[in-house]
Design an enzyme around this catalytic site. Structure first.
Site, PDB file in Angstrom:
ATOM      1  N   GLY A  48       0.873  -1.174   0.000  1.00  0.00           N
ATOM      2  CA  GLY A  48       0.000   0.000   0.000  1.00  0.00           C
ATOM      3  C   GLY A  48       0.902   1.213   0.000  1.00  0.00           C
ATOM      4  O   GLY A  48       1.907   1.234  -0.702  1.00  0.00           O
ATOM      5  N   GLU A  49       0.598   2.178   0.804  1.00  0.00           N
ATOM      6  CA  GLU A  49       1.430   3.380   0.881  1.00  0.00           C
ATOM      7  C   GLU A  49       2.002   3.426   2.297  1.00  0.00           C
ATOM      8  O   GLU A  49       1.263   3.604   3.261  1.00  0.00           O
ATOM      9  CB  GLU A  49       0.579   4.600   0.561  1.00  0.00           C
ATOM     10  CG  GLU A  49       1.311   5.654  -0.242  1.00  0.00           C
ATOM     11  CD  GLU A  49       2.273   6.413   0.639  1.00  0.00           C
ATOM     12  OE1 GLU A  49       3.462   6.532   0.285  1.00  0.00           O
ATOM     13  OE2 GLU A  49       1.832   6.865   1.712  1.00  0.00           O
ATOM     14  N   SER A  50       3.317   3.262   2.408  1.00  0.00           N
ATOM     15  CA  SER A  50       3.897   3.046   3.732  1.00  0.00           C
ATOM     16  C   SER A  50       3.710   4.236   4.676  1.00  0.00           C
ATOM     17  O   SER A  50       3.555   4.050   5.877  1.00  0.00           O
ATOM     18  CB  SER A  50       5.373   2.663   3.619  1.00  0.00           C
ATOM     19  OG  SER A  50       6.068   3.578   2.824  1.00  0.00           O
ATOM     20  N   CYS A  81       6.161  -5.430   0.311  1.00  0.00           N
ATOM     21  CA  CYS A  81       6.215  -4.118  -0.333  1.00  0.00           C
ATOM     22  C   CYS A  81       6.219  -2.992   0.710  1.00  0.00           C
ATOM     23  O   CYS A  81       7.223  -2.826   1.400  1.00  0.00           O
ATOM     24  CB  CYS A  81       5.076  -3.988  -1.331  1.00  0.00           C
ATOM     25  SG  CYS A  81       5.459  -2.811  -2.617  1.00  0.00           S
ATOM     26  N   ILE A 138       4.965  -3.611  -7.604  1.00  0.00           N
ATOM     27  CA  ILE A 138       4.183  -2.381  -7.818  1.00  0.00           C
ATOM     28  C   ILE A 138       4.844  -1.249  -7.043  1.00  0.00           C
ATOM     29  O   ILE A 138       4.853  -1.267  -5.815  1.00  0.00           O
ATOM     30  CB  ILE A 138       2.719  -2.549  -7.344  1.00  0.00           C
ATOM     31  CG1 ILE A 138       2.062  -3.730  -8.075  1.00  0.00           C
ATOM     32  CG2 ILE A 138       1.920  -1.272  -7.567  1.00  0.00           C
ATOM     33  CD1 ILE A 138       0.720  -4.131  -7.501  1.00  0.00           C
ATOM     34  N   HIS A 174       4.488  -8.521  -4.433  1.00  0.00           N
ATOM     35  CA  HIS A 174       3.174  -8.878  -3.878  1.00  0.00           C
ATOM     36  C   HIS A 174       2.876 -10.361  -4.124  1.00  0.00           C
ATOM     37  O   HIS A 174       2.458 -10.711  -5.230  1.00  0.00           O
ATOM     38  CB  HIS A 174       2.079  -8.051  -4.559  1.00  0.00           C
ATOM     39  CG  HIS A 174       2.053  -6.618  -4.141  1.00  0.00           C
ATOM     40  ND1 HIS A 174       1.075  -6.092  -3.344  1.00  0.00           N
ATOM     41  CD2 HIS A 174       2.906  -5.604  -4.414  1.00  0.00           C
ATOM     42  CE1 HIS A 174       1.309  -4.809  -3.132  1.00  0.00           C
ATOM     43  NE2 HIS A 174       2.415  -4.482  -3.780  1.00  0.00           N
ATOM     44  N   GLU A 176       0.476 -12.111  -2.981  1.00  0.00           N
ATOM     45  CA  GLU A 176      -0.964 -12.426  -2.953  1.00  0.00           C
ATOM     46  C   GLU A 176      -1.608 -12.213  -4.316  1.00  0.00           C
ATOM     47  O   GLU A 176      -2.745 -12.574  -4.524  1.00  0.00           O
ATOM     48  CB  GLU A 176      -1.670 -11.566  -1.888  1.00  0.00           C
ATOM     49  CG  GLU A 176      -1.979 -10.112  -2.267  1.00  0.00           C
ATOM     50  CD  GLU A 176      -0.752  -9.188  -2.336  1.00  0.00           C
ATOM     51  OE1 GLU A 176       0.380  -9.662  -2.083  1.00  0.00           O
ATOM     52  OE2 GLU A 176      -0.940  -8.009  -2.668  1.00  0.00           O
TER      53      GLU A 176
HETATM   54  N1  GLN Z   1       6.529   2.452  -2.713  1.00  0.00           N
HETATM   55  C1  GLN Z   1       5.411   2.353  -1.832  1.00  0.00           C
HETATM   56  C2  GLN Z   1       5.693   3.079  -0.513  1.00  0.00           C
HETATM   57  O1  GLN Z   1       6.678   3.724  -0.386  1.00  0.00           O
HETATM   58  C3  GLN Z   1       5.059   0.901  -1.577  1.00  0.00           C
HETATM   59  C4  GLN Z   1       4.339   0.319  -2.760  1.00  0.00           C
HETATM   60  C5  GLN Z   1       3.584  -0.944  -2.495  1.00  0.00           C
HETATM   61  O2  GLN Z   1       3.392  -1.366  -1.363  1.00  0.00           O
HETATM   62  N2  GLN Z   1       3.062  -1.553  -3.547  1.00  0.00           N
HETATM   63  O3  GLN Z   1       4.897   3.020   0.391  1.00  0.00           O
END
Ligand code: GLN
EC number: 4.3.3.6
Length: 197
Positions: A48-50, A81, A138, A174, A176
């Site tokens: 997701g977005e960290s 990720c 991703i 990922h 999943e």
């Molecule tokens: N690059 C994203 C981040 O910095 C992570 C991307 C992802 O989890 N698919 O949060």
């Protein structure tokens, strides 16, 4: 009853992780609160977005609580990720609030904009390199440094993209998003071995 494995349910592919865990014989549990966290024997942190995930985890007290369980009882955590970034001790670029328990440096968005997303086949050492794993990246991070306690499990173009350190497991991709549940199986089997169940 299978082992209870939590999936942090703030952002990301929560349902897909739960499906893969169920296929691996575990009982998947969505984790949003400290009470949820207490009820599980291991945790997956989806992508997701960290920055967002770290902030929301901190608000719930989940950063400190996961940190404490890792340090006190070798709580198993699998970060994928953004989850890898949240587990990393050091981060290149702007660094989110994070758990920071794994001795690695993560370079956020290491693959840049043009290569934002791609799929490739990876050789993973714990599967004896065969058959190759369909890995979806991703806006993925990359591990640019790892300490002596860390074992690299897979590389892509010379960079480590999956690794483990004691009870901690991370992948830049990922797992999943493919039909292949071997990494979830690996995580669950290792947990069972630790718990002797
Ligand atoms: N690059 C994203 C981040 O910095 C992570 C991307 C992802 O989890 N698919 O949060």
């Amino acid at each position: 009853m299978g082992v209870r494995v939590g999936v942090l349910a703030i952002q990301g592919d929560v349902r897909e992780h739960k499906n893969h865990l169920a296929r691996a014989g575990a009982t998947p549990v969505e984790v949003r609160t400290l009470n949820d966290l207490r009820s599980v024997q291991a945790l997956i942190i989806p992508g997701g977005e960290s920055t967002t995930i770290g902030m929301l985890m901190a608000e719930e007290g989940l950063i400190d609580a996961v940190q404490a369980r890792v340090n006190n009882e070798q709580f198993p955590v699998y970060g994928t990720c953004a989850g890898l970034i949240l587990l990393a001790r050091d981060v290149v670029g702007s660094s989110p609030a994070r758990i920071g328990v794994m001795d690695i440096t993560a370079d956020r968005n290491a693959y840049g904009r043009q290569l934002a997303s791609f799929e490739t086949k990876l050789r993973i050492s714990v599967f004896h390199d065969e058959p190759e794993f369909p890995a979806v990246f991703i806006r993925a991070p990359r591990i640019t440094r790892y300490g002596p306690g860390v074992t690299p499990l897979a590389t892509y173009e010379g960079h480590v993209v999956m690794a483990e350190q004691g009870s901690l497991l991370v992948s830049a991709f990922h797992p999943e998003m493919s039909g292949d549940a071997r990494i979830h199986q690996y995580f669950v089997d290792k947990l069972r071995k630790t718990l002797k169940v």
